[in-house]
Motif scaffolding. Structure first.
Motif, PDB file in Angstrom:
ATOM      1  N   ASP A  67      22.628 -22.590  32.307  1.00  0.00           N
ATOM      2  CA  ASP A  67      22.692 -23.627  33.345  1.00  0.00           C
ATOM      3  C   ASP A  67      23.516 -23.208  34.565  1.00  0.00           C
ATOM      4  O   ASP A  67      23.831 -24.021  35.421  1.00  0.00           O
ATOM      5  N   GLY A  68      23.892 -21.922  34.631  1.00  0.00           N
ATOM      6  CA  GLY A  68      24.629 -21.420  35.782  1.00  0.00           C
ATOM      7  C   GLY A  68      26.130 -21.493  35.650  1.00  0.00           C
ATOM      8  O   GLY A  68      26.851 -21.056  36.548  1.00  0.00           O
ATOM      9  N   GLY A  69      26.619 -22.030  34.559  1.00  0.00           N
ATOM     10  CA  GLY A  69      28.062 -22.092  34.337  1.00  0.00           C
ATOM     11  C   GLY A  69      28.583 -20.787  33.742  1.00  0.00           C
ATOM     12  O   GLY A  69      27.880 -19.776  33.702  1.00  0.00           O
ATOM     13  N   GLU A  70      29.813 -20.830  33.285  1.00  0.00           N
ATOM     14  CA  GLU A  70      30.426 -19.673  32.643  1.00  0.00           C
ATOM     15  C   GLU A  70      31.084 -20.105  31.354  1.00  0.00           C
ATOM     16  O   GLU A  70      31.550 -21.241  31.234  1.00  0.00           O
ATOM     17  N   VAL A  71      31.127 -19.188  30.401  1.00  0.00           N
ATOM     18  CA  VAL A  71      31.806 -19.443  29.145  1.00  0.00           C
ATOM     19  C   VAL A  71      32.613 -18.205  28.770  1.00  0.00           C
ATOM     20  O   VAL A  71      32.173 -17.080  28.986  1.00  0.00           O
ATOM     21  N   SER A  72      33.818 -18.429  28.257  1.00  0.00           N
ATOM     22  CA  SER A  72      34.686 -17.349  27.795  1.00  0.00           C
ATOM     23  C   SER A  72      34.604 -17.303  26.271  1.00  0.00           C
ATOM     24  O   SER A  72      34.788 -18.327  25.610  1.00  0.00           O
ATOM     25  N   THR A  73      34.312 -16.127  25.729  1.00  0.00           N
ATOM     26  CA  THR A  73      34.084 -15.971  24.303  1.00  0.00           C
ATOM     27  C   THR A  73      34.891 -14.786  23.774  1.00  0.00           C
ATOM     28  O   THR A  73      34.891 -13.721  24.388  1.00  0.00           O
ATOM     29  N   ARG A  74      35.555 -14.974  22.638  1.00  0.00           N
ATOM     30  CA  ARG A  74      36.274 -13.863  22.018  1.00  0.00           C
ATOM     31  C   ARG A  74      35.287 -12.899  21.362  1.00  0.00           C
ATOM     32  O   ARG A  74      34.227 -13.315  20.902  1.00  0.00           O
ATOM     33  N   PHE A  75      35.670 -11.637  21.314  1.00  0.00           N
ATOM     34  CA  PHE A  75      34.838 -10.639  20.653  1.00  0.00           C
ATOM     35  C   PHE A  75      35.706  -9.593  19.952  1.00  0.00           C
ATOM     36  O   PHE A  75      36.868  -9.403  20.303  1.00  0.00           O
ATOM     37  N   ILE A  76      35.103  -8.950  18.966  1.00  0.00           N
ATOM     38  CA  ILE A  76      35.700  -7.803  18.284  1.00  0.00           C
ATOM     39  C   ILE A  76      34.592  -6.757  18.176  1.00  0.00           C
ATOM     40  O   ILE A  76      33.494  -7.067  17.718  1.00  0.00           O
TER      41      ILE A  76
END
Length: 118
Positions: A67-76
């Protein structure tokens, strides 16, 4: 004459030590970008924990949503491939983990307990 050569040798050794870590982080970011299908994804609080054989890159990726937004996601991302399940992402739309508790356990054991402080 011996001291400058010794200093150059030490600088060379230090540089080699950090090169593999920087390369591991670059590789991890590339793997995550592929997974989230966003070549412009940005990374924050990225740190490498562990060693050259069994270490991992831990951090956050900021990616665009549909939808054009942003999301912050943890990763390993495990340097050894993590049994083929790279990257581990704290995102229900990603293939792993299917259970958020699994990710929390991995995040704590593989990142926080090994010195991640992001």
């Amino acid at each position: 004459m011996m001291r400058p050569l010794m200093l150059v040798a030490l600088i060379g050794l230090t540089g080699c030590h950090s090169d593999w870590r920087a390369r591991a982080v670059e590789d991890a970011e590339s793997i995550v970008r592929e997974q989230v299908k966003d070549p412009s994804a940005q990374f924050t609080r990225v740190q490498f924990t562990g060693d050259a054989q069994t270490g991992q890159t831990c951090g956050y990726v900021v990616r665009k949503t549909a939808d054009g937004g942003e999301v912050s996601t943890r990763f390993i991302v495990f340097i050894d491939g993590g049994a083929g399940q790279n990257p581990f992402m704290d995102d229900p739309s990603m293939p792993y983990p299917t259970n958020k508790d699994d990710f929390e356990l991995n995040w704590h054991d593989q990142c926080v307990s090994l010195g991640y402080n992001g």
